[in-house]
Design an enzyme around this catalytic site. Structure first.
Site, PDB file in Angstrom:
ATOM      1  N   ARG A   1       0.903  -1.298  -0.034  1.00  0.00           N
ATOM      2  CA  ARG A   1      -0.126  -0.008  -0.083  1.00  0.00           C
ATOM      3  C   ARG A   1       0.972   1.301   0.141  1.00  0.00           C
ATOM      4  O   ARG A   1       0.610   2.193  -0.693  1.00  0.00           O
ATOM      5  CB  ARG A   1      -0.944   0.028   1.203  1.00  0.00           C
ATOM      6  CG  ARG A   1      -2.204  -0.902   1.007  1.00  0.00           C
ATOM      7  CD  ARG A   1      -3.335  -0.900   2.079  1.00  0.00           C
ATOM      8  NE  ARG A   1      -3.392   0.465   2.276  1.00  0.00           N
ATOM      9  CZ  ARG A   1      -4.161   0.816   3.599  1.00  0.00           C
ATOM     10  NH1 ARG A   1      -4.274  -0.074   4.654  1.00  0.00           N
ATOM     11  NH2 ARG A   1      -4.576   2.089   3.932  1.00  0.00           N
TER      12      ARG A   1
ATOM     13  N   GLN B   1     -10.083  10.333   7.890  1.00  0.00           N
ATOM     14  CA  GLN B   1      -9.897   9.032   8.059  1.00  0.00           C
ATOM     15  C   GLN B   1      -8.574   8.375   7.461  1.00  0.00           C
ATOM     16  O   GLN B   1      -8.396   7.212   7.522  1.00  0.00           O
ATOM     17  CB  GLN B   1     -11.090   8.164   7.893  1.00  0.00           C
ATOM     18  CG  GLN B   1     -12.357   8.736   8.669  1.00  0.00           C
ATOM     19  CD  GLN B   1     -13.746   8.132   8.017  1.00  0.00           C
ATOM     20  OE1 GLN B   1     -14.254   6.927   8.475  1.00  0.00           O
ATOM     21  NE2 GLN B   1     -14.333   8.873   7.131  1.00  0.00           N
TER      22      GLN B   1
ATOM     23  N   HIS C   1      -7.268   8.018  11.932  1.00  0.00           N
ATOM     24  CA  HIS C   1      -6.646   6.867  11.652  1.00  0.00           C
ATOM     25  C   HIS C   1      -5.202   6.455  11.587  1.00  0.00           C
ATOM     26  O   HIS C   1      -4.705   5.544  11.313  1.00  0.00           O
ATOM     27  CB  HIS C   1      -7.609   5.924  10.720  1.00  0.00           C
ATOM     28  CG  HIS C   1      -8.984   5.804  10.810  1.00  0.00           C
ATOM     29  ND1 HIS C   1      -9.848   5.668   9.927  1.00  0.00           N
ATOM     30  CD2 HIS C   1      -9.547   5.810  12.171  1.00  0.00           C
ATOM     31  CE1 HIS C   1     -11.170   5.453  10.640  1.00  0.00           C
ATOM     32  NE2 HIS C   1     -11.056   5.713  11.945  1.00  0.00           N
TER      33      HIS C   1
HETATM   34  P1  OAD Z   1     -14.808   3.467   2.162  1.00  0.00           P
HETATM   35  O1  OAD Z   1     -13.852   2.787   1.397  1.00  0.00           O
HETATM   36  O2  OAD Z   1     -15.505   2.867   3.136  1.00  0.00           O
HETATM   37  O3  OAD Z   1     -15.636   4.645   1.384  1.00  0.00           O
HETATM   38  C1  OAD Z   1     -15.322   5.362   0.414  1.00  0.00           C
HETATM   39  C2  OAD Z   1     -16.405   6.262  -0.073  1.00  0.00           C
HETATM   40  O4  OAD Z   1     -15.931   7.281  -1.080  1.00  0.00           O
HETATM   41  C3  OAD Z   1     -17.767   5.301  -0.536  1.00  0.00           C
HETATM   42  O5  OAD Z   1     -18.751   5.959  -0.129  1.00  0.00           O
HETATM   43  C4  OAD Z   1     -17.518   5.715  -1.945  1.00  0.00           C
HETATM   44  O6  OAD Z   1     -18.879   5.844  -2.860  1.00  0.00           O
HETATM   45  C5  OAD Z   1     -16.941   7.092  -2.084  1.00  0.00           C
HETATM   46  N1  OAD Z   1     -16.163   7.867  -3.445  1.00  0.00           N
HETATM   47  C6  OAD Z   1     -15.538   6.960  -4.144  1.00  0.00           C
HETATM   48  N2  OAD Z   1     -14.874   7.682  -5.349  1.00  0.00           N
HETATM   49  C7  OAD Z   1     -15.233   8.870  -4.644  1.00  0.00           C
HETATM   50  C8  OAD Z   1     -14.996  10.094  -5.577  1.00  0.00           C
HETATM   51  N3  OAD Z   1     -14.058  10.217  -6.511  1.00  0.00           N
HETATM   52  N4  OAD Z   1     -15.304  11.200  -4.817  1.00  0.00           N
HETATM   53  C9  OAD Z   1     -15.923  11.137  -3.507  1.00  0.00           C
HETATM   54  N5  OAD Z   1     -16.341  10.011  -2.971  1.00  0.00           N
HETATM   55  C10 OAD Z   1     -15.904   9.058  -3.424  1.00  0.00           C
HETATM   56  O7  OAD Z   1     -13.749   4.418   2.888  1.00  0.00           O
HETATM   57  P2  OAD Z   1     -14.036   5.223   4.249  1.00  0.00           P
HETATM   58  O8  OAD Z   1     -15.251   5.732   4.377  1.00  0.00           O
HETATM   59  O9  OAD Z   1     -12.834   6.230   4.303  1.00  0.00           O
HETATM   60  O10 OAD Z   1     -10.038   2.417   8.580  1.00  0.00           O
HETATM   61  O11 OAD Z   1     -13.416   4.148   5.266  1.00  0.00           O
HETATM   62  C11 OAD Z   1     -13.444   4.320   6.591  1.00  0.00           C
HETATM   63  C12 OAD Z   1     -12.298   3.332   7.284  1.00  0.00           C
HETATM   64  O12 OAD Z   1     -12.601   2.280   6.775  1.00  0.00           O
HETATM   65  C13 OAD Z   1     -10.958   3.620   6.646  1.00  0.00           C
HETATM   66  O13 OAD Z   1     -10.348   4.708   7.277  1.00  0.00           O
HETATM   67  C14 OAD Z   1     -10.273   2.387   6.998  1.00  0.00           C
HETATM   68  C15 OAD Z   1     -11.310   1.510   6.682  1.00  0.00           C
HETATM   69  O14 OAD Z   1     -11.326   0.123   7.383  1.00  0.00           O
HETATM   70  C16 OAD Z   1      -8.673   2.018   8.811  1.00  0.00           C
HETATM   71  O15 OAD Z   1      -7.737   2.035   8.122  1.00  0.00           O
HETATM   72  C17 OAD Z   1      -8.571   2.143  10.413  1.00  0.00           C
END
Ligand code: OAD
Length: 241
Positions: free
Chosen positions: A67, A98, A116
């Protein structure tokens, strides 16, 4: 809708922005959930938990090394730059993320509340020392601390608490802001996601930027459907003109 969001942000005394993996998607960094998400190909419990690290530190480190390589090749995108621009123009703007990729830092954002952790920092499992390390690939896995202890990524894994000082600053930013801009997060990982209802309960307008619907879409004040790389520069431009 974007003009309403612009007005709210322009008139806000305090702004908070919370970002998730979606803000880095257009930089080529895979998100965690959804099509192409990391948790579709890997099990979080095998790679991002203290139990996984205790069982097989080499495997966990190989995954983080991979990564780190992806992130090292990535550049901040227009969304990161627009957020940095907003923060520079409006000193009353707190950035909560995050993400662990460091792209907000590279775009010029400051005082980032990294809920995070940071993929470019290590922490010793023996003496708890923390230090930056940007080597890609790592010369040996698992990496060691000067004290001889094994290093781990300075990242919050599933089942671990968030850094308390950072979390309380994020809570207070959410509870005191007039507008919370939520960008590119699926809003399913807690406690980070709880900042959204907290901000709303404290009276803030919540604006979501996401191409997809999320569990909070129905309860935010304004949903801007689209990519962060397209919407954030447009927002920043109209706010700062
Ligand atoms: P997710 O992968 O869960 O969600 C990503 C979000 O970004 C989704 O709702 C997509 O629809 C949206 N998305 C995709 N492309 C996009 C774009 N071009 N512009 C805007 N939005 C877009 O990621 P997080 O919510 O960040 O934890 O996940 C939360 C945590 O879960 C992370 O920090 C990580 C993971 O396990 C740790 O590493 C502790």
């Amino acid at each position: 809708m974007i003009s309403t969001a612009t007005d709210w942000i322009r008139n806000a005394k305090l702004i908070a922005i919370m970002t998730g993996a979606g803000v880095s998607a257009e930089s080529g960094i895979p998100a965690f959930r959804g099509a192409g998400g990391l948790w579709r190909s890997f099990r979080a419990e095998d790679l991002a938990s203290p139990q996984a690290f205790a069982r097989d530190p080499k495997l966990v480190w190989e995954w983080y090394d991979w990564r780190r390589e992806i992130v090292a090749k990535a550049e901040p995108n227009p969304a990161h730059h627009a957020i940095a621009l907003l923060q520079k123009a409006r000193r009353d703007c707190t950035l909560i993320t995050q993400n662990v990729d460091g792209l907000h830092d590279r775009a010029g954002s400051v005082a980032i509340l990294k809920l995070h952790g940071d993929i470019w920092r290590m922490r010793c499992t023996r003496c708890a020392a923390e230090w930056p390390d940007r080597r890609v690939p790592l010369p040996s896995i698992p990496p060691k601390c000067q004290c001889g202890g094994m290093a781990r990524p300075a990242i919050v894994w599933f089942g671990e608490p968030l850094p308390p000082g950072i979390w309380s600053s994020a809570e207070s930013a959410a509870e005191t802001c007039d507008v919370l801009l939520v960008v590119g997060t699926s809003a399913v990982v807690y406690p980070a996601a709880s900042l959204i209802p907290s901000a709303r309960a404290a009276g803030a307008k919540v604006i979501e930027v996401n191409p997809e619907e999320t569990p909070v879409s129905g309860s935010v004040d304004c949903s801007l459907r689209g990519s962060a790389g397209a919407i954030l520069p447009e927002l920043a431009e109209s706010i700062l003109q």
